[in-house]
Design a protein around this motif. Sequence first.
Motif, PDB file in Angstrom:
ATOM      1  N   ALA A  29       9.537   6.630  16.380  1.00 46.52           N
ATOM      2  CA  ALA A  29       9.685   8.017  16.230  1.00 46.52           C
ATOM      3  C   ALA A  29       8.796   8.736  15.512  1.00 46.52           C
ATOM      4  CB  ALA A  29      11.138   8.014  15.602  1.00 46.52           C
ATOM      5  N   THR A  81       6.579   8.466   1.388  1.00 45.74           N
ATOM      6  CA  THR A  81       7.779   9.270   1.899  1.00 45.74           C
ATOM      7  C   THR A  81       8.491   8.277   2.532  1.00 45.74           C
ATOM      8  OG1 THR A  81       6.735  10.087   3.721  1.00 45.74           O
ATOM      9  CG2 THR A  81       6.998  11.505   1.713  1.00 45.74           C
ATOM     10  N   ASP A  82       7.794   7.318   3.236  1.00 42.61           N
ATOM     11  CA  ASP A  82       8.624   6.142   3.878  1.00 42.61           C
ATOM     12  C   ASP A  82       9.146   5.083   2.874  1.00 42.61           C
ATOM     13  OD1 ASP A  82       9.033   6.761   6.542  1.00 42.61           O
ATOM     14  OD2 ASP A  82       6.893   6.223   7.057  1.00 42.61           O
ATOM     15  N   MET A  83       7.872   4.705   2.227  1.00 44.25           N
ATOM     16  CA  MET A  83       8.058   3.592   1.220  1.00 44.25           C
ATOM     17  C   MET A  83       9.126   3.474   0.296  1.00 44.25           C
ATOM     18  SD  MET A  83       5.123   1.158  -0.447  1.00 44.25           S
ATOM     19  CE  MET A  83       5.424   0.807  -2.232  1.00 44.25           C
ATOM     20  N   ILE A 107       7.865  16.909   2.405  1.00 48.29           N
ATOM     21  CA  ILE A 107       7.702  15.758   2.965  1.00 48.29           C
ATOM     22  C   ILE A 107       6.223  15.931   3.709  1.00 48.29           C
ATOM     23  CG2 ILE A 107       8.240  14.276   5.121  1.00 48.29           C
ATOM     24  CD1 ILE A 107      10.044  13.661   2.547  1.00 48.29           C
ATOM     25  N   THR A 116       6.813  19.687  12.811  1.00 42.06           N
ATOM     26  CA  THR A 116       8.377  19.321  13.019  1.00 42.06           C
ATOM     27  C   THR A 116       8.713  18.261  12.054  1.00 42.06           C
ATOM     28  OG1 THR A 116       7.836  17.340  14.480  1.00 42.06           O
ATOM     29  CG2 THR A 116       7.752  19.403  15.544  1.00 42.06           C
ATOM     30  N   GLY A 144      -1.852   8.263   7.764  1.00 43.44           N
ATOM     31  CA  GLY A 144      -1.998   6.810   7.731  1.00 43.44           C
ATOM     32  C   GLY A 144      -0.790   6.124   7.443  1.00 43.44           C
ATOM     33  N   GLY A 163       1.787   8.668   0.599  1.00 44.52           N
ATOM     34  CA  GLY A 163       2.654   9.594   0.254  1.00 44.52           C
ATOM     35  C   GLY A 163       4.073   9.108  -0.409  1.00 44.52           C
ATOM     36  N   LEU A 169      -2.955   4.847  -2.704  1.00 42.04           N
ATOM     37  CA  LEU A 169      -4.376   5.174  -2.195  1.00 42.04           C
ATOM     38  C   LEU A 169      -4.507   6.628  -2.142  1.00 42.04           C
ATOM     39  CD1 LEU A 169      -3.542   2.810   1.000  1.00 42.04           C
ATOM     40  CD2 LEU A 169      -5.094   2.250  -0.913  1.00 42.04           C
ATOM     41  N   PHE A 211     -10.554   9.174   2.155  1.00 40.35           N
ATOM     42  CA  PHE A 211      -9.062   9.141   2.647  1.00 40.35           C
ATOM     43  C   PHE A 211      -8.712  10.594   2.853  1.00 40.35           C
ATOM     44  CE2 PHE A 211      -7.700   4.371   2.036  1.00 40.35           C
ATOM     45  CZ  PHE A 211      -8.755   3.990   2.611  1.00 40.35           C
ATOM     46  N   MET A 254      14.268  19.029   9.538  1.00 40.87           N
ATOM     47  CA  MET A 254      14.425  17.609   9.036  1.00 40.87           C
ATOM     48  C   MET A 254      15.032  16.740   9.718  1.00 40.87           C
ATOM     49  SD  MET A 254      13.696  17.634   5.773  1.00 40.87           S
ATOM     50  CE  MET A 254      14.758  16.621   4.675  1.00 40.87           C
ATOM     51  N   LEU A 293       0.856  -1.436  -0.178  1.00 41.15           N
ATOM     52  CA  LEU A 293      -0.115  -0.084  -0.166  1.00 41.15           C
ATOM     53  C   LEU A 293       0.846   1.379  -0.083  1.00 41.15           C
ATOM     54  CD1 LEU A 293      -2.644  -1.110   2.597  1.00 41.15           C
ATOM     55  CD2 LEU A 293      -2.847  -1.241   0.306  1.00 41.15           C
ATOM     56  N   LEU A 294       0.499   2.177  -0.736  1.00 35.15           N
ATOM     57  CA  LEU A 294       1.255   3.337  -0.758  1.00 35.15           C
ATOM     58  C   LEU A 294       0.337   4.890  -0.823  1.00 35.15           C
ATOM     59  CD1 LEU A 294       4.250   4.505  -2.318  1.00 35.15           C
ATOM     60  CD2 LEU A 294       2.641   5.125  -3.892  1.00 35.15           C
ATOM     61  N   ALA A 322       3.491  15.734   1.057  1.00 41.38           N
ATOM     62  CA  ALA A 322       2.998  14.132   0.905  1.00 41.38           C
ATOM     63  C   ALA A 322       2.911  13.105   1.709  1.00 41.38           C
ATOM     64  CB  ALA A 322       4.334  13.905  -0.120  1.00 41.38           C
ATOM     65  N   GLY A 323       3.497  13.254   2.831  1.00 39.99           N
ATOM     66  CA  GLY A 323       3.517  12.375   4.071  1.00 39.99           C
ATOM     67  C   GLY A 323       2.174  12.385   4.936  1.00 39.99           C
ATOM     68  N   SER A 324       1.584  11.499   5.166  1.00 35.35           N
ATOM     69  CA  SER A 324       0.494  11.134   5.786  1.00 35.35           C
ATOM     70  C   SER A 324       0.339  10.710   7.176  1.00 35.35           C
ATOM     71  CB  SER A 324      -0.478  10.442   4.823  1.00 35.35           C
ATOM     72  OG  SER A 324      -0.170   9.040   4.624  1.00 35.35           O
TER      73      SER A 324
HETATM   74  C1  LIG Z   1      13.287  13.426   4.237  1.00 30.34           C
HETATM   75  C2  LIG Z   1      12.296  12.696   5.188  1.00 30.34           C
HETATM   76  C3  LIG Z   1      12.072  13.319   6.516  1.00 30.34           C
HETATM   77  C4  LIG Z   1      11.202  12.519   7.383  1.00 30.34           C
HETATM   78  N1  LIG Z   1      10.815  13.385   8.506  1.00 30.34           N
HETATM   79  C5  LIG Z   1      10.104  12.725   9.314  1.00 30.34           C
HETATM   80  C6  LIG Z   1       9.742  13.136  10.764  1.00 30.34           C
HETATM   81  O1  LIG Z   1      10.314  14.442  11.060  1.00 30.34           O
HETATM   82  N2  LIG Z   1       8.731  12.482  11.525  1.00 30.34           N
HETATM   83  C7  LIG Z   1       8.033  11.619  11.102  1.00 30.34           C
HETATM   84  O2  LIG Z   1       7.084  10.973  11.839  1.00 30.34           O
HETATM   85  N3  LIG Z   1       8.604  11.069   9.966  1.00 30.34           N
HETATM   86  C8  LIG Z   1       9.155  11.461   9.181  1.00 30.34           C
HETATM   87  N4  LIG Z   1       9.435  10.777   7.770  1.00 30.34           N
HETATM   88  C9  LIG Z   1       8.842   9.684   7.828  1.00 30.34           C
HETATM   89  C10 LIG Z   1       7.425   9.989   6.834  1.00 30.34           C
HETATM   90  O3  LIG Z   1       7.505  10.984   6.036  1.00 30.34           O
HETATM   91  C11 LIG Z   1       6.251   9.592   7.603  1.00 30.34           C
HETATM   92  O4  LIG Z   1       6.415   8.467   8.289  1.00 30.34           O
HETATM   93  C12 LIG Z   1       5.058   9.789   6.890  1.00 30.34           C
HETATM   94  O5  LIG Z   1       3.939   9.879   7.631  1.00 30.34           O
HETATM   95  C13 LIG Z   1       4.636   8.480   6.130  1.00 30.34           C
HETATM   96  O6  LIG Z   1       3.541   8.805   5.263  1.00 30.34           O
HETATM   97  P1  LIG Z   1       3.401   8.429   3.646  1.00 30.34           P
HETATM   98  O7  LIG Z   1       2.074   8.865   3.243  1.00 30.34           O
HETATM   99  O8  LIG Z   1       4.524   9.256   2.955  1.00 30.34           O
HETATM  100  O9  LIG Z   1       3.613   6.678   4.018  1.00 30.34           O
HETATM  101  P2  LIG Z   1       4.039   5.776   2.660  1.00 30.34           P
HETATM  102  O10 LIG Z   1       5.476   6.048   2.540  1.00 30.34           O
HETATM  103  O11 LIG Z   1       3.128   5.871   1.530  1.00 30.34           O
HETATM  104  O12 LIG Z   1       3.494   4.322   3.545  1.00 30.34           O
HETATM  105  C14 LIG Z   1       4.243   4.085   4.906  1.00 30.34           C
HETATM  106  C15 LIG Z   1       3.889   2.585   5.057  1.00 30.34           C
HETATM  107  O13 LIG Z   1       2.699   2.565   5.416  1.00 30.34           O
HETATM  108  C16 LIG Z   1       1.852   2.023   4.742  1.00 30.34           C
HETATM  109  N5  LIG Z   1       0.538   2.574   4.321  1.00 30.34           N
HETATM  110  C17 LIG Z   1       0.513   3.688   3.740  1.00 30.34           C
HETATM  111  N6  LIG Z   1      -0.904   3.962   3.739  1.00 30.34           N
HETATM  112  C18 LIG Z   1      -1.664   3.008   4.237  1.00 30.34           C
HETATM  113  C19 LIG Z   1      -2.959   2.857   4.619  1.00 30.34           C
HETATM  114  N7  LIG Z   1      -3.913   3.684   4.368  1.00 30.34           N
HETATM  115  N8  LIG Z   1      -3.369   1.726   5.246  1.00 30.34           N
HETATM  116  C20 LIG Z   1      -2.335   0.820   5.457  1.00 30.34           C
HETATM  117  N9  LIG Z   1      -1.013   1.027   5.355  1.00 30.34           N
HETATM  118  C21 LIG Z   1      -0.420   2.072   4.531  1.00 30.34           C
HETATM  119  C22 LIG Z   1       2.604   1.712   3.532  1.00 30.34           C
HETATM  120  O14 LIG Z   1       2.410   0.497   2.904  1.00 30.34           O
HETATM  121  C23 LIG Z   1       4.110   1.678   3.939  1.00 30.34           C
HETATM  122  O15 LIG Z   1       4.354   0.516   4.659  1.00 30.34           O
HETATM  123  C24 LIG Z   1      10.620  11.489   6.984  1.00 30.34           C
HETATM  124  C25 LIG Z   1      10.649  10.913   5.636  1.00 30.34           C
HETATM  125  C26 LIG Z   1      11.518  11.359   4.948  1.00 30.34           C
HETATM  126  C27 LIG Z   1      11.886  10.772   3.569  1.00 30.34           C
END
Ligand SMILES: Cc1cc2nc3c(=O)[nH]c(=O)nc-3n(C[C@H](O)[C@H](O)[C@H](O)COP(=O)(O)OP(=O)(O)OC[C@H]3O[C@@H](n4cnc5c(N)ncnc54)[C@H](O)[C@@H]3O)c2cc1C
Length: 277
Positions: free
Chosen positions: A117, A29-31, A101, A95, A108, A27, A48, A54, A185, A24-25, A104-106
């Motif tokens: 963390a 930003t982790d995957m 980030i 923060t 979820g 934003g 998604l 959502f 960051m 599942l994807l 895009a980061g969510s």
């Molecule tokens: C440069 C950088 C800086 C960052 N700084 C921080 C920070 O300061 N603090 C912090 O907490 N995080 C940070 N992160 C991590 C990240 O941005 C967060 O964890 C963010 O919330 C991930 O959201 P996403 O939508 O991008 O997740 P995705 O990368 O799309 O998914 C992350 C995981 O969740 C699963 N997933 C996604 N959506 C769903 C759903 N609806 N149902 C079930 N599973 C799902 C995916 O399969 C994957 O395993 C950083 C990342 C980067 C690259």
Amino acid sequence: MPIFIPSSLTEATQLLSKNPDAHLLTGGTDMMVEVNFNHRHPDTVIALRNIPEFQRWNIDTASGLVHIGSSVPYATMEHGDLAKALPALAEAARTVGSPQIRAAGSIGGNLGTCSPAGDSLPVLAALDAVVHLQSESSRRSVSFAEFMVGPKRNSRLPNEIITGVSIPITNGWQGYAKVGVRNAMVISVASVCLAIHDNKVRVALGSLGPTIIRCTESENWINSIGLANIDHSLAKEFADHVRAESRPIDDHRSTAEYRRHAVGVLAARLLLRGVQK
Ligand SMILES: Cc1cc2nc3c(=O)[nH]c(=O)nc-3n(C[C@H](O)[C@H](O)[C@H](O)COP(=O)(O)OP(=O)(O)OC[C@H]3O[C@@H](n4cnc5c(N)ncnc54)[C@H](O)[C@@H]3O)c2cc1C
């Protein structure tokens, strides 16, 4: 590699049923970091971000709950009515990473990764949030405490999608504070959310153990004293109680000793801010 982009929740859960190994994807930003580092090799991806429910959030004053869809990005939590309803979540969102980030980061994705963390997670723990999950055939809601079961481990079943969270609105002050190796960051070395509801303090810690820690002993201790009596000396004692409930480790970001020191400082500061002393 097939990438499915469903436009409804029904379509998404059906796709996941038919493709149980799909990743599942939201934003990314982790995957995508994991893919780029060769730690994850998805054969099939279900993206998604195009599912309208959502992306929605709302404040339901009748039930006293804020509902946030799983794809809502940090950028939306930082300002406006959502930030007014959930100031600690807004502080945590501000923060996170960089503007890119946060766009895009969510929430979820933060729950999906479930890192100790993760910045939204202590807020969800302190505010008694509920996580909503749905599969093709069923729907359930679990408390955040039941959802996070270990470092980067949660109780989501393979056929379930996180649809969003419900967060009770508190009637007192709430705040979030984080320490990292620099001011921007940065992934947290220690973080604390403190919220006051019905004149009772709640505290949750990030990066201080294998899961987010809710400090129930510290809460009981400070609540037995009463908010009106809190002064700088009691705040220092409160810091010691919180330190005692933390379970920090040494790792590449910090030492356990520094984390234990930092969490007490953050907890005392938040408590004094909360009671305006
Ligand atoms: C440069 C950088 C800086 C960052 N700084 C921080 C920070 O300061 N603090 C912090 O907490 N995080 C940070 N992160 C991590 C990240 O941005 C967060 O964890 C963010 O919330 C991930 O959201 P996403 O939508 O991008 O997740 P995705 O990368 O799309 O998914 C992350 C995981 O969740 C699963 N997933 C996604 N959506 C769903 C759903 N609806 N149902 C079930 N599973 C799902 C995916 O399969 C994957 O395993 C950083 C990342 C980067 C690259």
